[in-house]
Design an enzyme around this catalytic site. Structure first.
Site, PDB file in Angstrom:
ATOM      1  N   GLU A  29      70.737  87.323   5.688  1.00 35.25           N
ATOM      2  CA  GLU A  29      69.415  87.924   5.924  1.00 35.25           C
ATOM      3  C   GLU A  29      69.104  87.766   7.406  1.00 35.25           C
ATOM      4  OE1 GLU A  29      64.680  87.194   4.949  1.00 35.25           O
ATOM      5  OE2 GLU A  29      66.179  86.049   3.833  1.00 35.25           O
ATOM      6  N   ASP A  64      66.699  80.156   2.830  1.00 36.19           N
ATOM      7  CA  ASP A  64      65.350  79.840   2.346  1.00 36.19           C
ATOM      8  C   ASP A  64      65.208  80.225   0.873  1.00 36.19           C
ATOM      9  OD1 ASP A  64      65.211  82.533   2.461  1.00 36.19           O
ATOM     10  OD2 ASP A  64      63.506  82.657   3.802  1.00 36.19           O
ATOM     11  N   SER A 113      10.956  -3.303  54.448  1.00 37.73           N
ATOM     12  CA  SER A 113      11.932  -3.825  55.411  1.00 37.73           C
ATOM     13  C   SER A 113      13.346  -3.350  55.115  1.00 37.73           C
ATOM     14  CB  SER A 113      11.935  -5.351  55.382  1.00 37.73           C
ATOM     15  OG  SER A 113      10.882  -5.805  56.182  1.00 37.73           O
ATOM     16  N   GLY A 135      92.781  66.552  54.643  1.00 38.49           N
ATOM     17  CA  GLY A 135      92.823  66.319  56.079  1.00 38.49           C
ATOM     18  C   GLY A 135      94.223  66.320  56.657  1.00 38.49           C
ATOM     19  N   ASP A 190      17.432  -7.796  64.208  1.00 36.23           N
ATOM     20  CA  ASP A 190      17.216  -7.769  62.746  1.00 36.23           C
ATOM     21  C   ASP A 190      17.952  -6.557  62.150  1.00 36.23           C
ATOM     22  OD1 ASP A 190      16.282  -8.330  60.253  1.00 36.23           O
ATOM     23  OD2 ASP A 190      14.214  -7.661  60.630  1.00 36.23           O
ATOM     24  N   GLY A 217      98.609  66.252  24.854  1.00 35.40           N
ATOM     25  CA  GLY A 217      98.339  65.487  26.072  1.00 35.40           C
ATOM     26  C   GLY A 217      98.884  66.151  27.326  1.00 35.40           C
ATOM     27  N   HIS A 228      17.004  -9.648  57.888  1.00 35.19           N
ATOM     28  CA  HIS A 228      16.203 -10.631  57.145  1.00 35.19           C
ATOM     29  C   HIS A 228      16.138 -10.319  55.650  1.00 35.19           C
ATOM     30  CE1 HIS A 228      12.694  -7.814  57.664  1.00 35.19           C
ATOM     31  NE2 HIS A 228      12.298  -8.380  56.522  1.00 35.19           N
ATOM     32  N   ASN A 233     101.599  69.899  30.927  1.00 34.70           N
ATOM     33  CA  ASN A 233     100.957  69.859  29.619  1.00 34.70           C
ATOM     34  C   ASN A 233     102.010  69.654  28.537  1.00 34.70           C
ATOM     35  OD1 ASN A 233      98.647  70.243  27.859  1.00 34.70           O
ATOM     36  ND2 ASN A 233      99.794  72.057  27.195  1.00 34.70           N
ATOM     37  N   GLU A 255      95.357  70.689  29.107  1.00 37.70           N
ATOM     38  CA  GLU A 255      94.550  69.970  30.092  1.00 37.70           C
ATOM     39  C   GLU A 255      94.858  70.436  31.501  1.00 37.70           C
ATOM     40  OE1 GLU A 255      96.342  68.526  27.729  1.00 37.70           O
ATOM     41  OE2 GLU A 255      95.035  67.251  26.536  1.00 37.70           O
TER      42      GLU A 255
HETATM   43  N1  ARG Z   1       8.806  -7.927  56.886  1.00 36.23           N
HETATM   44  C1  ARG Z   1       8.312  -6.987  55.958  1.00 36.23           C
HETATM   45  C2  ARG Z   1       9.296  -6.835  54.809  1.00 36.23           C
HETATM   46  O1  ARG Z   1      10.123  -7.700  54.615  1.00 36.23           O
HETATM   47  C3  ARG Z   1       8.029  -5.736  56.615  1.00 36.23           C
HETATM   48  C4  ARG Z   1       6.634  -5.775  57.232  1.00 36.23           C
HETATM   49  C5  ARG Z   1       6.293  -4.593  57.944  1.00 36.23           C
HETATM   50  N2  ARG Z   1       4.905  -4.739  58.345  1.00 36.23           N
HETATM   51  C6  ARG Z   1       4.231  -3.814  59.000  1.00 36.23           C
HETATM   52  N3  ARG Z   1       3.004  -3.990  59.278  1.00 36.23           N
HETATM   53  N4  ARG Z   1       4.785  -2.768  59.413  1.00 36.23           N
HETATM   54  O2  ARG Z   1       9.244  -5.918  54.015  1.00 36.23           O
END
Ligand code: ARG
Length: 682
Positions: free
Chosen positions: A60, A114, A628, A276, A531, A154, A477, A150, A135
């Site tokens: 067909e 089909d 202080s 060459g 101090d 082969g 102190h 040939n 070949e």
């Molecule tokens: N010596 C004080 C303390 O050990 C301090 C005093 C300071 N006083 C002042 N009038 N500034 O703490």
């Protein structure tokens, strides 16, 4: 039946072909059914091809043969799709010549119909044959460079006289290799010299003489080795010595002669391709005593400097700047060594000069100082590293960039090997002051406003100021006679009661100024000269917005009369003996004259004023008992203020409630040397 036999006779004209069988559609010739399928395949043996001859095709017809179709495959490729009715003559002329398998491959048919046919169709019929594949006829199928023969199944290659078939059995080449070992002089030339050299030449000339002699090559002026238009060598000459390969050489200019090979063994390779007409080359070889060369040790120079050295000569090899001798395991960094030329043309001893590697700079562990990430292997001569401080409460002192120098050290510009330091940022607050106030009549400080302020809770209440990340300064102190282990000192707070929740800063040492008269009770003391005391903490304080140091004053700074500053502490107020919260007050520096007229303290007597003190106060404002050791800073704490420095340490004063408002402070400026030396000395 008569007709088929006749056709067969007609078609089987080739003597080498062999009929193998027939193939036809289902129901042929009466007609194929709907939904018919035929899957057929046959393969040819090696060196043969299979071909199919259709003698009848009646299917067909449809567009692209989409209803009924006969598909033909050669190997995996579809080579034809057929439908409709095709006459025998047309099958023979246009269809059948194409229906062949690859050499040694398969031919496949796929016939599919089909569901319906408008009328009855016969289908198809054909026969298949095999025949030898030639070949030699097909350039792509054989790789013979000269002759091709040939045979059934082969082919084989053969060569002109004078050539031989290479191992691959396809290429014809010229045997031109020569072993000239032991010959100390002679000639070498391309095959057929002075005529053109043949195609596919592959020659190896082997030269070998005694170890202490070297071969010298001299090319003749005539040199003609085929070169491509892109100046690539089509044919090529290569000279291989014991240490290197010279070439490929080609073109019309001989390699620069003479060539000292510095080698007692030399191989000369000459190859040509299949095209060459070129003359080739000719060279003369001879031997001389071996010499040693300069420049064989990388990154160094030889003194005395010469191109070549005779055996027995000794030179000094000096490594280039940034390189050191690698004498296998020897630790000492040396930049030169002596070496002697041997009869073999090599130097002994022979070390290499290797690039200096500084390694990573040594930084103490858990240090604030850090390296900006160093790429691996980037620590060699001339490499750069960058330092930084890991905390914003420090700044880098010194250069941030260091270079690896030739002696293996990291140095800053100007060749300084000292590492940079991270120095605490001092005297700045991240929390600014809002309004002015008082201690005796002071205002409450908020956290972070006076971040250097420390509270000594016991054994004697007082203040102190952080001056770097491991040291604080206070009044002598306050800590006179106090054992290090007894002292309870806190930072990072404004509410003194919070100290229960805050970690104690562990005190390691207390150093009282040697000029301070120790062991005298405040009930009888008239002299507070010197101090001042230093406190060293066991570990570095972790600096942050609420705890960071105050700067020390400049030794040469002139303190002005009436200059306003700020004093702070948890000392007495007009209402209480001690304040729960940290208070501060702005006070002014008094004139020397005012300070000199010292108060007379009840029961104690007339106090002594020295050059190591300053006095300050303001209307209704003063420091008081318990303040202080705390800071008096300049300039006055203000929103835009800073950097601040520690001008004074709360020391003593007139009784604060008596309204004199005159406090005396240790003049820190006079102690800069002592502070610095003391810190350095521990
Ligand atoms: N010596 C004080 C303390 O050990 C301090 C005093 C300071 N006083 C002042 N009038 N500034 O703490």
């Amino acid at each position: 039946m008569m007709r088929s036999s006749f056709l067969l006779l007609l078609l089987c004209h080739s003597s080498s072909s062999m009929l193998l069988g027939w193939v036809e559609s289902p129901g042929y010739p009466s007609g194929y059914p709907p939904h018919a399928t035929l899957n057929w395949s046959r393969c040819a043996p090696e060196g043969h091809i299979l071909s199919l001859k259709l003698i009848h095709l009646d299917l067909e017809d449809s567009h692209d043969c989409e209803n009924d179709a006969l598909k033909v495959y050669s190997g995996e490729d579809q080579i034809s799709i057929l439908c409709g009715t095709v006459e025998f003559e047309e099958l023979e002329s246009t269809v059948n010549p194409l229906l062949i398998s690859p050499s040694g491959g398969c031919l496949k048919l796929l016939f599919q119909t089909d569901y319906s046919n408008p009328k009855r169709y016969h289908g198809f019929r054909g026969f298949y044959t095999i025949h030898d594949f030639d070949e030699c006829e097909d350039d792509l199928s054989n790789k013979c460079t000269q002759f091709c023969h040939n045979f059934v199944g082969g082919y084989r290659c053969s060569c002109h006289h004078g050539y031989q078939l290479a191992e691959d059995k396809h290429i014809c080449n010229v045997s031109c290799s020569k072993d000239l070992s032991g010959m100390s002089r002679g000639e070498i030339s391309s095959p057929s010299w002075p005529d053109s050299y043949p195609e596919n030449a592959n020659c190896l000339f082997t030269l070998s003489v005694e170890p202490h002699r070297q071969l010298v090559l001299r090319f003749s002026a005539v040199f003609d080795v085929q070169q491509g238009p892109d100046s690539q060598c089509k044919d090529a000459l290569r000279i291989v010595t014991q240490t290197k390969t010279l070439g490929p050489f080609c073109g019309n200019k001989p390699p620069p002669s003479p060539i000292s090979t510095h080698s007692n063994q030399v191989q000369i390779y000459f190859t040509s391709d299949e095209t060459g007409e070129n003359k080739g080359f000719r060279l003369h070889f001879e031997t001389i005593e071996k010499v040693c060369q300069s420049g064989v040790i990388a990154n160094s120079k030889m003194t005395p400097h010469k191109q070549e050295y005779k055996s027995g000569e000794t030179v000094t090899v000096i490594c280039d700047v940034g390189y050191v001798v690698n004498s296998k395991g020897a630790l000492a960094l040396s930049t030169q060594f002596e070496t002697t030329c041997q009869t073999t043309g090599s130097w002994f001893p022979s070390y290499s000069c290797e690039i200096v590697d500084c390694g990573l700079p040594q930084i103490e562990s858990n240090s604030i100082l850090e390296l900006v990430d160093v790429p691996a292997q980037k620590t060699q001569y001339n490499a750069e590293v960058q330092f930084m401080c890991s905390s914003e409460y420090y700044k880098l002192k010194g250069h941030d960039t260091y270079t690896c120098n030739a002696t293996g050290q990291w140095v800053s510009p100007g060749d300084k090997a000292d590492m940079p330091k991270c120095i605490e940022v001092c005297g700045v607050t991240s929390n600014s002051i809002s309004s002015s106030g008082r201690i005796l009549g002071g205002a409450r400080a908020s956290l972070g406003q006076i971040p250097w302020q420390l509270l000594i809770k016991s054994p004697r209440r007082g203040g102190a100021s952080l001056i770097n990340d491991q040291w604080a300064v206070t009044a002598a102190h306050v800590v006179d006679g106090v054992d290090e282990s007894m002292i309870k000192i806190f930072g990072e707070l404004v509410d003194g009661q919070e100290s229960d929740r805050t970690d104690v800063l562990t005190c390691e040492r207390i150093i009282i100024h040697p000029g301070y008269e120790q062991g005298i009770s405040s009930n009888t003391r008239t002299n507070y000269d010197n101090d001042i005391a230093l406190i060293r903490f066991k570990t570095r304080v972790n600096l942050g917005p609420n705890i960071c140091p105050i700067c020390l004053p400049d030794v040469n700074r002139v303190m002005l009369e009436d200059e306003q500053g700020t004093v702070s502490g948890w000392g007495g107020t007009d209402r209480y003996r001690a304040s729960r919260f940290l208070l501060y007050a702005h006070i002014s520096v008094y004139s020397l004259d005012t300070c000199r007229s010292t108060p007379v303290l009840p029961k104690v007597g007339t106090m002594i004023f020295t050059k190591n003190m300053l006095c300050a106060g303001a209307d209704g404002k003063d420091s008081c008992g318990g303040d202080s050791g705390g800071p008096f800073i300049l300039p006055m704490l203000s929103p835009a203020g800073g950097p601040y420095h520690l001008a004074g340490i709360v020391s003593w004063g007139a009784p604060c409630k008596d309204g004199a408002n005159k406090g005396y402070y240790t003049k820190v400026q006079n102690y800069i040397e002592w502070i610095k030396n003391t810190i350095k000395g521990t």
